[in-house]
Design a protein around this motif. Structure first.
Motif, PDB file in Angstrom:
ATOM      1  N   LEU A  67      13.536 -19.154 -68.189  1.00 51.18           N
ATOM      2  CA  LEU A  67      13.265 -20.412 -67.755  1.00 51.18           C
ATOM      3  C   LEU A  67      11.346 -20.410 -67.479  1.00 51.18           C
ATOM      4  O   LEU A  67      11.075 -20.554 -67.845  1.00 51.18           O
ATOM      5  N   ALA A  68      12.121 -19.572 -66.023  1.00 48.28           N
ATOM      6  CA  ALA A  68      11.546 -19.643 -64.967  1.00 48.28           C
ATOM      7  C   ALA A  68      10.332 -18.441 -65.344  1.00 48.28           C
ATOM      8  O   ALA A  68       9.108 -18.350 -65.205  1.00 48.28           O
ATOM      9  N   ALA A  69      11.026 -17.230 -66.053  1.00 45.27           N
ATOM     10  CA  ALA A  69       9.912 -16.278 -66.574  1.00 45.27           C
ATOM     11  C   ALA A  69       9.098 -16.718 -67.468  1.00 45.27           C
ATOM     12  O   ALA A  69       8.019 -16.379 -67.517  1.00 45.27           O
ATOM     13  N   TRP A  70       9.260 -17.716 -68.309  1.00 44.43           N
ATOM     14  CA  TRP A  70       8.953 -18.236 -69.640  1.00 44.43           C
ATOM     15  C   TRP A  70       7.432 -19.233 -68.446  1.00 44.43           C
ATOM     16  O   TRP A  70       6.326 -19.280 -69.782  1.00 44.43           O
ATOM     17  N   LEU A  71       7.540 -20.291 -67.653  1.00 43.56           N
ATOM     18  CA  LEU A  71       6.933 -20.786 -67.330  1.00 43.56           C
ATOM     19  C   LEU A  71       5.887 -20.250 -66.459  1.00 43.56           C
ATOM     20  O   LEU A  71       4.226 -20.403 -66.441  1.00 43.56           O
ATOM     21  N   LEU A  72       5.971 -19.138 -65.917  1.00 46.09           N
ATOM     22  CA  LEU A  72       5.245 -18.302 -65.205  1.00 46.09           C
ATOM     23  C   LEU A  72       4.275 -17.785 -66.017  1.00 46.09           C
ATOM     24  O   LEU A  72       4.474 -16.830 -66.789  1.00 46.09           O
ATOM     25  N   THR A  73       3.519 -17.282 -65.476  1.00 40.33           N
ATOM     26  CA  THR A  73       2.051 -17.023 -66.153  1.00 40.33           C
ATOM     27  C   THR A  73       1.560 -15.454 -64.984  1.00 40.33           C
ATOM     28  O   THR A  73       1.274 -15.988 -63.665  1.00 40.33           O
ATOM     29  N   ASP A  74       0.685 -14.866 -64.712  1.00 41.68           N
ATOM     30  CA  ASP A  74       0.309 -13.805 -63.840  1.00 41.68           C
ATOM     31  C   ASP A  74      -1.283 -14.579 -64.229  1.00 41.68           C
ATOM     32  O   ASP A  74      -1.620 -15.015 -64.867  1.00 41.68           O
ATOM     33  N   GLU A  75      -1.347 -14.106 -62.764  1.00 44.07           N
ATOM     34  CA  GLU A  75      -2.854 -14.768 -62.562  1.00 44.07           C
ATOM     35  C   GLU A  75      -3.798 -13.836 -62.790  1.00 44.07           C
ATOM     36  O   GLU A  75      -3.472 -12.784 -62.833  1.00 44.07           O
ATOM     37  N   PRO A  76      -4.807 -14.328 -63.325  1.00 41.41           N
ATOM     38  CA  PRO A  76      -6.080 -13.062 -63.726  1.00 41.41           C
ATOM     39  C   PRO A  76      -6.241 -12.297 -62.734  1.00 41.41           C
ATOM     40  O   PRO A  76      -7.028 -13.070 -61.932  1.00 41.41           O
ATOM     41  N   LYS A  77      -6.982 -11.395 -62.984  1.00 41.81           N
ATOM     42  CA  LYS A  77      -7.615 -10.694 -62.158  1.00 41.81           C
ATOM     43  C   LYS A  77      -9.131 -10.684 -62.420  1.00 41.81           C
ATOM     44  O   LYS A  77      -9.615 -10.796 -62.885  1.00 41.81           O
ATOM     45  N   THR A  78      -9.016 -10.456 -60.765  1.00 45.92           N
ATOM     46  CA  THR A  78     -10.873 -11.145 -60.851  1.00 45.92           C
ATOM     47  C   THR A  78     -11.738 -10.136 -60.091  1.00 45.92           C
ATOM     48  O   THR A  78     -11.311  -9.523 -59.619  1.00 45.92           O
ATOM     49  N   LEU A  79     -12.098  -9.823 -60.524  1.00 46.29           N
ATOM     50  CA  LEU A  79     -13.869  -8.810 -59.257  1.00 46.29           C
ATOM     51  C   LEU A  79     -14.217  -8.786 -58.373  1.00 46.29           C
ATOM     52  O   LEU A  79     -15.349 -10.214 -58.610  1.00 46.29           O
TER      53      LEU A  79
END
Length: 83
Positions: A67-79
């Protein structure tokens, strides 16, 4: 020391031990107050809480991880601009 292959049992055991200790103490004091024989009352409550907590963590733990893995998202990498 304990071999790493037992990590999947040791972590839930320790989590159940500490959480049941803390929660049973807090709930015992909330319900009974600081009375005579508080230690005896609390230790009995802790034993009962641990007996329930350990198998519960073993069963519910994997579901909570998913459930935690499903709720979490990777932060987009910004330049970032170079200075």
């Amino acid at each position: 020391m304990i071999p790493r292959k037992y990590e999947n049992l040791l972590f839930p055991f320790l989590m159940a031990l500490f959480m049941s200790c803390i929660m049973s103490f807090v709930i015992t004091v909330m319900n009974a107050g600081f009375v005579n024989h508080l230690l005896t009352i609390w230790l009995r409550a802790w034993a009962g809480a641990f007996v329930v907590a350990f198998p519960t963590i073993l069963i519910v733990g994997p579901m909570v991880r998913r459930l935690a893995a499903w709720l979490l998202t990777d932060e987009p990498k910004t330049l970032e601009a170079s200075e």
